[in-house]
Scaffold this active site. Structure first.
Site, short mmCIF file in Angstrom:
data_model
loop_
_atom_site.label_atom_id
_atom_site.label_comp_id
_atom_site.label_asym_id
_atom_site.label_seq_id
_atom_site.Cartn_x
_atom_site.Cartn_y
_atom_site.Cartn_z
N LYS A 53 0.85 -1.10 0.13
CA LYS A 53 -0.13 0.20 0.07
C LYS A 53 0.90 1.14 0.07
O LYS A 53 0.37 2.40 -0.31
CB LYS A 53 -0.98 -0.09 1.20
CG LYS A 53 -1.65 -0.93 1.56
CD LYS A 53 -2.56 -1.16 2.92
CE LYS A 53 -1.72 -1.94 3.73
NZ LYS A 53 -2.65 -2.28 5.11
N GLY A 54 2.04 1.26 0.31
CA GLY A 54 3.08 2.36 0.76
C GLY A 54 3.06 3.27 -0.46
O GLY A 54 3.18 4.53 -0.27
N GLU A 107 8.39 2.20 -6.91
CA GLU A 107 8.33 1.89 -5.68
C GLU A 107 8.58 3.19 -4.68
O GLU A 107 9.16 4.04 -4.87
CB GLU A 107 9.66 1.07 -5.28
CG GLU A 107 9.48 -0.49 -5.44
CD GLU A 107 8.68 -0.87 -4.10
OE1 GLU A 107 8.14 -0.13 -3.47
OE2 GLU A 107 9.13 -1.97 -3.75
N ASP A 111 15.21 -1.12 0.11
CA ASP A 111 16.10 -1.32 1.30
C ASP A 111 16.87 -2.46 0.87
O ASP A 111 18.00 -1.94 0.42
CB ASP A 111 15.13 -1.60 2.60
CG ASP A 111 15.99 -1.60 3.64
OD1 ASP A 111 17.15 -1.34 3.78
OD2 ASP A 111 15.34 -1.98 4.93
P1 IMP Z 1 13.06 -4.56 0.62
O1 IMP Z 1 13.90 -3.74 -0.37
O2 IMP Z 1 12.92 -5.89 0.17
O3 IMP Z 1 14.22 -4.86 1.79
O4 IMP Z 1 12.03 -4.17 1.34
C1 IMP Z 1 11.61 -2.74 1.33
C2 IMP Z 1 10.27 -2.68 2.12
O5 IMP Z 1 10.84 -2.37 3.43
C3 IMP Z 1 9.49 -1.48 1.76
O6 IMP Z 1 8.52 -1.73 0.73
C4 IMP Z 1 9.18 -0.92 3.13
O7 IMP Z 1 7.68 -1.45 3.36
C5 IMP Z 1 9.83 -1.32 4.17
N1 IMP Z 1 10.90 -0.41 4.55
C6 IMP Z 1 12.10 -0.10 4.34
N2 IMP Z 1 12.66 0.87 5.05
C7 IMP Z 1 11.77 1.41 5.66
C8 IMP Z 1 11.48 2.55 6.30
O8 IMP Z 1 12.35 3.26 6.65
N3 IMP Z 1 10.51 3.10 6.86
C9 IMP Z 1 9.18 2.21 6.49
N4 IMP Z 1 9.44 0.89 5.88
C10 IMP Z 1 10.34 0.51 5.28
MG MG Z 2 6.89 -1.20 0.09
#
Ligand code: IMP
Ligand code: MG
Length: 189
Positions: A53-54, A107, A111
């Site tokens: 949803k973000g 996106e 992360d």
């Molecule tokens: P990744 O790239 O697979 O590690 O996942 C990234 C997801 O982690 C994003 O879609 C967010 O839902 C969550 N995320 C990463 N960093 C943050 C943050 O600083 N605040 C809130 N959610 C985060």
């Molecule tokens: Mg996300």
């Protein structure tokens, strides 16, 4: 006559220690990204794809900053817990086929990159004419997988932030800026 004493309004901003990116800075950068995308995709009728949803806050502002015809679609995923981190299950698929289409994957934050990498592979297998990434917030330090980013809003330090779609336990998405939470929030539950 109603004689009730006025109730204090609980304000999310009271739980923010520091604003990292202001609402004005966000809006300015999103407008810049929108005009870049409008130039690059002119005549290509791109489809912007986001993960619920973000991303909806960024997506809504970005689309309004794009001046060319553009379509919109969403995916929804469920994350597996340890030890299967990085693999995700599609809970909601795209509504329309993307074969032969110019797809821009939008996106909110990258992360580790594991989720995005999995989803890009899934979409690539469907034969789009092109597949590029537009990310608003990039956290470089924690990246496990190298993903080429065509459009990038901001580099963020490796700290947990909330606002403009980013949540902590589903809260704070509706803040119009990016902020750091006060430390006591993390110890509450
Ligand atoms: P990744 O790239 O697979 O590690 O996942 C990234 C997801 O982690 C994003 O879609 C967010 O839902 C969550 N995320 C990463 N960093 C943050 C943050 O600083 N605040 C809130 N959610 C985060
Ligand atoms: Mg996300």
């Amino acid at each position: 006559m109603n004689q009730e004493a006025p109730r204090a309004v609980s304000d999310l901003s009271n739980e923010i220690k520091e604003i990292v990116i202001t609402a004005d800075q966000l809006q300015q950068r999103v407008r810049e990204l929108g005009s870049l995308i409008s130039k690059d995709y002119d005549g290509k009728n791109p489809v912007l794809v986001g993960v619920l949803k973000g991303v909806v806050f960024f997506m809504a502002d970005l689309l309004r900053a794009i001046t060319i015809p553009t379509e919109l679609d969403f995916l929804s995923v469920a994350h597996y817990a340890f030890p299967h981190q990085g693999s995700v299950r599609l809970v909601k698929d795209l509504e329309a086929p993307i074969q032969g289409r110019h797809v821009l994957f939008v996106e909110d934050v990258i992360d580790t990159g594991l989720t995005l990498n999995y989803l890009l592979n899934t979409l690539r297998a469907r034969g789009p004419a092109s597949l590029e990434v537009c990310v608003l917030f990039n956290k470089n330090r924690t990246r496990l997988i190298d993903i080429p980013l065509k459009y990038k809003g901001f580099d963020l330090p490796d700290r947990f932030v909330v606002g403009y779609g980013l949540d902590y336990h589903e809260k704070y998405r509706n803040l119009p800026y990016i902020g750091l939470l006060k430390p006591h929030i993390f110890h509450k539950d």
